[in-house]
Design a protein around this motif. Structure first.
Motif, PDB file in Angstrom:
ATOM      1  N   ALA A  43       8.987  58.744 -48.898  1.00 30.96           N
ATOM      2  CA  ALA A  43       8.463  58.111 -47.680  1.00 30.96           C
ATOM      3  C   ALA A  43       9.574  57.353 -46.966  1.00 30.96           C
ATOM      4  CB  ALA A  43       7.315  57.166 -48.026  1.00 30.96           C
ATOM      5  N   ALA A  44      10.384  56.624 -47.729  1.00 29.81           N
ATOM      6  CA  ALA A  44      11.503  55.893 -47.134  1.00 29.81           C
ATOM      7  C   ALA A  44      12.529  56.863 -46.555  1.00 29.81           C
ATOM      8  CB  ALA A  44      12.151  54.984 -48.168  1.00 29.81           C
ATOM      9  N   GLY A  45      12.805  57.951 -47.282  1.00 31.31           N
ATOM     10  CA  GLY A  45      13.777  58.923 -46.796  1.00 31.31           C
ATOM     11  C   GLY A  45      13.355  59.551 -45.480  1.00 31.31           C
ATOM     12  N   LEU A  46      12.097  59.982 -45.398  1.00 32.03           N
ATOM     13  CA  LEU A  46      11.598  60.586 -44.153  1.00 32.03           C
ATOM     14  C   LEU A  46      11.608  59.581 -43.011  1.00 32.03           C
ATOM     15  CD1 LEU A  46       8.598  62.627 -45.603  1.00 32.03           C
ATOM     16  CD2 LEU A  46      10.648  63.588 -44.529  1.00 32.03           C
ATOM     17  N   SER A  47      11.267  58.332 -43.307  1.00 30.71           N
ATOM     18  CA  SER A  47      11.164  57.318 -42.257  1.00 30.71           C
ATOM     19  C   SER A  47      12.526  56.825 -41.795  1.00 30.71           C
ATOM     20  CB  SER A  47      10.323  56.140 -42.765  1.00 30.71           C
ATOM     21  OG  SER A  47       9.012  56.561 -43.108  1.00 30.71           O
ATOM     22  N   LEU A  48      13.458  56.667 -42.725  1.00 25.37           N
ATOM     23  CA  LEU A  48      14.771  56.114 -42.378  1.00 25.37           C
ATOM     24  C   LEU A  48      15.756  57.168 -41.894  1.00 25.37           C
ATOM     25  CD1 LEU A  48      15.192  53.585 -45.340  1.00 25.37           C
ATOM     26  CD2 LEU A  48      14.720  53.031 -42.945  1.00 25.37           C
ATOM     27  N   LEU A  49      15.631  58.388 -42.405  1.00 25.16           N
ATOM     28  CA  LEU A  49      16.577  59.453 -42.049  1.00 25.16           C
ATOM     29  C   LEU A  49      15.991  60.451 -41.063  1.00 25.16           C
ATOM     30  CD1 LEU A  49      17.985  60.222 -45.634  1.00 25.16           C
ATOM     31  CD2 LEU A  49      18.858  58.583 -43.954  1.00 25.16           C
ATOM     32  N   GLY A  50      14.680  60.607 -41.082  1.00 22.41           N
ATOM     33  CA  GLY A  50      14.023  61.581 -40.228  1.00 22.41           C
ATOM     34  C   GLY A  50      13.790  62.891 -40.947  1.00 22.41           C
ATOM     35  N   SER A  51      12.672  63.559 -40.661  1.00 25.42           N
ATOM     36  CA  SER A  51      12.343  64.803 -41.354  1.00 25.42           C
ATOM     37  C   SER A  51      13.330  65.919 -41.029  1.00 25.42           C
ATOM     38  CB  SER A  51      10.923  65.250 -40.998  1.00 25.42           C
ATOM     39  OG  SER A  51      10.812  65.513 -39.612  1.00 25.42           O
ATOM     40  N   GLY A  52      14.054  65.777 -39.915  1.00 23.81           N
ATOM     41  CA  GLY A  52      15.045  66.785 -39.536  1.00 23.81           C
ATOM     42  C   GLY A  52      16.449  66.502 -40.035  1.00 23.81           C
ATOM     43  N   TYR A  53      16.592  65.521 -40.895  1.00 21.67           N
ATOM     44  CA  TYR A  53      17.914  65.185 -41.447  1.00 21.67           C
ATOM     45  C   TYR A  53      18.461  66.356 -42.260  1.00 21.67           C
ATOM     46  CZ  TYR A  53      21.492  62.750 -44.203  1.00 21.67           C
ATOM     47  OH  TYR A  53      22.669  62.367 -44.805  1.00 21.67           O
ATOM     48  N   ARG A  54      19.774  66.584 -42.140  1.00 21.21           N
ATOM     49  CA  ARG A  54      20.444  67.614 -42.926  1.00 21.21           C
ATOM     50  C   ARG A  54      21.729  67.052 -43.510  1.00 21.21           C
ATOM     51  NH1 ARG A  54      20.848  72.939 -39.203  1.00 21.21           N
ATOM     52  NH2 ARG A  54      20.926  74.043 -41.195  1.00 21.21           N
ATOM     53  N   THR A 103      21.604  58.863 -50.804  1.00 22.21           N
ATOM     54  CA  THR A 103      21.847  59.242 -49.411  1.00 22.21           C
ATOM     55  C   THR A 103      21.339  58.159 -48.465  1.00 22.21           C
ATOM     56  OG1 THR A 103      21.678  61.578 -49.981  1.00 22.21           O
ATOM     57  CG2 THR A 103      21.416  60.997 -47.661  1.00 22.21           C
ATOM     58  N   ILE A 104      20.191  57.589 -48.773  1.00 23.61           N
ATOM     59  CA  ILE A 104      19.676  56.470 -47.982  1.00 23.61           C
ATOM     60  C   ILE A 104      20.685  55.330 -48.002  1.00 23.61           C
ATOM     61  CG2 ILE A 104      17.872  54.705 -47.847  1.00 23.61           C
ATOM     62  CD1 ILE A 104      15.935  56.819 -49.014  1.00 23.61           C
ATOM     63  N   GLY A 105      21.254  55.052 -49.172  1.00 30.99           N
ATOM     64  CA  GLY A 105      22.284  54.019 -49.279  1.00 30.99           C
ATOM     65  C   GLY A 105      23.509  54.340 -48.452  1.00 30.99           C
ATOM     66  N   LEU A 106      23.926  55.611 -48.473  1.00 28.10           N
ATOM     67  CA  LEU A 106      25.099  56.031 -47.704  1.00 28.10           C
ATOM     68  C   LEU A 106      24.851  55.890 -46.211  1.00 28.10           C
ATOM     69  CD1 LEU A 106      27.888  57.407 -47.424  1.00 28.10           C
ATOM     70  CD2 LEU A 106      26.689  59.619 -47.548  1.00 28.10           C
ATOM     71  N   GLU A 107      23.713  56.361 -45.739  1.00 24.34           N
ATOM     72  CA  GLU A 107      23.442  56.374 -44.306  1.00 24.34           C
ATOM     73  C   GLU A 107      23.125  54.990 -43.752  1.00 24.34           C
ATOM     74  OE1 GLU A 107      23.975  58.735 -42.329  1.00 24.34           O
ATOM     75  OE2 GLU A 107      24.096  60.502 -43.613  1.00 24.34           O
ATOM     76  N   LYS A 108      22.510  54.143 -44.557  1.00 27.44           N
ATOM     77  CA  LYS A 108      22.079  52.837 -44.055  1.00 27.44           C
ATOM     78  C   LYS A 108      22.981  51.679 -44.467  1.00 27.44           C
ATOM     79  CE  LYS A 108      18.738  54.531 -41.799  1.00 27.44           C
ATOM     80  NZ  LYS A 108      18.776  54.513 -40.329  1.00 27.44           N
ATOM     81  N   LEU A 110      18.219  48.734 -51.790  1.00 22.45           N
ATOM     82  CA  LEU A 110      18.265  47.646 -50.813  1.00 22.45           C
ATOM     83  C   LEU A 110      17.720  48.106 -49.459  1.00 22.45           C
ATOM     84  CD1 LEU A 110      19.118  44.779 -50.013  1.00 22.45           C
ATOM     85  CD2 LEU A 110      21.419  45.676 -49.561  1.00 22.45           C
ATOM     86  N   ALA A 111      18.139  49.279 -49.013  1.00 21.86           N
ATOM     87  CA  ALA A 111      17.655  49.807 -47.735  1.00 21.86           C
ATOM     88  C   ALA A 111      16.164  50.104 -47.795  1.00 21.86           C
ATOM     89  CB  ALA A 111      18.439  51.061 -47.354  1.00 21.86           C
ATOM     90  N   CYS A 112      15.704  50.641 -48.924  1.00 20.09           N
ATOM     91  CA  CYS A 112      14.281  50.924 -49.082  1.00 20.09           C
ATOM     92  C   CYS A 112      13.462  49.644 -49.028  1.00 20.09           C
ATOM     93  CB  CYS A 112      14.022  51.640 -50.413  1.00 20.09           C
ATOM     94  SG  CYS A 112      14.520  53.380 -50.456  1.00 20.09           S
TER      95      CYS A 112
END
Length: 505
Positions: free
Chosen positions: A93-104, A351-356, A367-369
């Motif tokens: 849920a955090a990944g889709l919300s923070l990165l977007g469903s179209g993230y690659r 990846t969430i950590g890397l991007e945020k 932390l980002a989550c």
């Protein structure tokens, strides 16, 4: 202390084990709906939970209408429970919300050195950003497809000789491959594969085992075959009447020496299993180098991890060659939730950590989550995350927090991707064998979770009135067969699927 862990245990931990449907499955052949008041529904659920097999266990249950906001049932809703793989709901849920469903994911390929005609007078650099999909999972089982495409791209650029090394740059992620609180004896098995900025084949080797009558011996084959991976066959064949197949796989800690021992029945079908590798970056680069050479590109140097490279790479001076793009995140989260794939979940957290936060670590991802949890109204103090997959026994959440998350996602723009990623009762994923021949089949969508003494199920159901509900059913500290816990969870899901509100006249 046991040195080996049975493959049976491995399959149990994966949540994909075969189920004894005749003994334990919930059947519902009735054509009648259940007209109940909410209080009657609550009584029915309480009776189901009061199973004497679970007198020493702890149940946490929350069921909430997504139409009215009404809580239909609550039990120990604010207590912390070990969620097992239900934690993947928070990660995805955090990944889709923070990165977007179209993230690659993007993997970049560089040349460090001059290209003279067809010769790269230097090193080929693979800069990874955590893509977990470089495998056969999205390519009809062809684990070499991505690397072969890279080789073809080099040939199209006119490069057929590399005088330097094949270097894997994994520095955008940390070097901590295993999650906090993971049991040491998980390390061999695919569900505990090490995470990293570069990966290949889920950071595992594939192992095939079968009996050869002509040789009167058990044959072990594995792929990919690369230098540094040593597989020792210590299996003993036994006649079908004299014994059964009992396989143990063990990778010696700190090495890529994998021993397969035990017995294999001469009447057994071919068995497929897996083992993790140490240093996934080096493993990936060794396979890539082999594929380059098979494609006719001569490599004079070695496959190496950037940690073993004696100087820093200056990307401002390196020559960019091409990039590889992963499938979209909405496809990746299906792998995480439907199959309960731990490695993918750990990659997503980093990846969430890397991007945020600028660096791929579990700490940064968590932390980002937690910052996002606060934004959507979840109390991060009631969500104790140690990893992204739920494999750690240190994770703790409350059933109410899970339902609050499910309710938020139901109203979010990413609900379609999130909902589609969940296993469908009786149809696919880790629910493929559960709730068959009931109204819940093909209706309930929920994430399973399993660890020792933990069984969880959380997701969405639709009542017979078509009313959407979010639910979380978690049991901790039980000491009976896990299918008895599943039976209770499935019974409640079937009850919800049959439920019609009784309207007072």
């Amino acid at each position: 202390m046991l040195r080996y862990i049975s493959i049976v245990c491995c399959l149990v931990a994966s949540e994909m084990f075969a189920q004894d449907t005749l003994k334990y499955a919930v059947k519902d052949t009735s054509n009648e709906f259940e007209y109940l008041s909410v209080s009657e529904l609550q009584d029915r659920i309480t009776n189901i939970l009061n199973d004497s097999n679970f007198l020493t266990a702890n149940w946490g249950v929350v069921i909430r209408s997504l139409k009215t906001g009404e809580y239909l049932y609550q039990k120990d809703e604010d207590k912390l429970f070990t969620p097992a793989s239900n934690l993947k709901l928070f990660t995805t849920a955090a990944g889709l919300s923070l990165l977007g469903s179209g993230y690659r994911y993007v993997t970049n390929i560089y040349a460090e050195g001059e290209i003279n005609y067809s010769v790269l007078e230097g090193n080929l650099i693979v800069q990874g950003t955590g893509d977990p999909t470089i495998s056969g999972r999205f390519f009809d089982g062809n684990i070499y497809k991505v690397f072969d495409d890279w080789a073809d791209s080099l040939l199209q650029l006119g490069i057929n000789k590399i005088k330097g090394n094949i270097i894997g740059d994994d520095d955008l992620f940390d070097e901590t491959g295993l999650g906090e609180g993971w049991s040491w004896d998980y390390e061999t098995y695919w569900y505990a594969a090490q995470s990293g900025a570069i990966s290949f084949n889920d950071n595992c080797i594939d192992i095939k085992i079968y009996y050869d009558k002509k040789l009167d011996s058990v044959i072990v084959k594995y792929s990919p075959v690369v230098k540094g991976i040593v597989v020792i066959n210590d299996l003993v064949p036994v006649s079908p009447g004299a014994g059964s197949t009992d396989i143990n796989v063990y990778r010696e800690r700190g090495t890529n020496i994998i021993t397969i021992s035990g017995t294999f029945s001469e009447g057994s079908d071919t068995l497929k299993t897996y083992a993790t590798v140490l240093n996934p970056t080096l493993f990936a680069m060794m396979v890539f180098k082999d594929r380059l050479e098979k494609k006719g590109i001569k490599v004079l140097g070695y496959a190496i991890d950037i940690d073993d490279y004696d100087k820093n790479i200056d990307y401002s001076k390196a020559q960019y060659l091409f990039s590889h793009y992963s499938p979209y995140l909405f496809e990746i989260v299906k792998v995480i939730n439907k199959g309960s794939q731990n490695f993918f979940a750990e990659q997503l957290l980093k990846t969430i950590g890397l991007e945020k936060k600028g660096f791929g670590s579990a700490e940064n991802g968590i932390l980002a989550c937690k910052e996002w949890f606060t934004q959507i109204g979840l109390n991060p103090d009631h969500i104790l995350m140690a990893d992204g997959s739920g494999l750690s026994h240190l994770n703790r959440v409350t059933p109410k927090q899970i339902v609050l998350l499910l309710r938020y996602m139901y109203a979010s723009k990413n609900f379609g991707a999130f909902f589609s990623s969940l296993p469908i009762a009786g149809i696919d994923g880790t629910l493929s064998r559960r709730m068959k021949n009931t109204r819940a089949e093909n209706s309930v969508r929920a994430k399973t979770g399993y660890l020792g003494f933990v069984r969880s199920l959380s997701g969405y159901a639709f009542t017979a009135d078509g009313e959407p509900v979010a639910f979380s059913l978690i049991v901790n500290n039980f000491n009976v067969p896990v299918k008895l816990a599943e039976n209770i969870q499935d019974s409640i899901c079937v009850l919800l699927s049959n439920f019609k509100r009784k309207h007072l006249e």
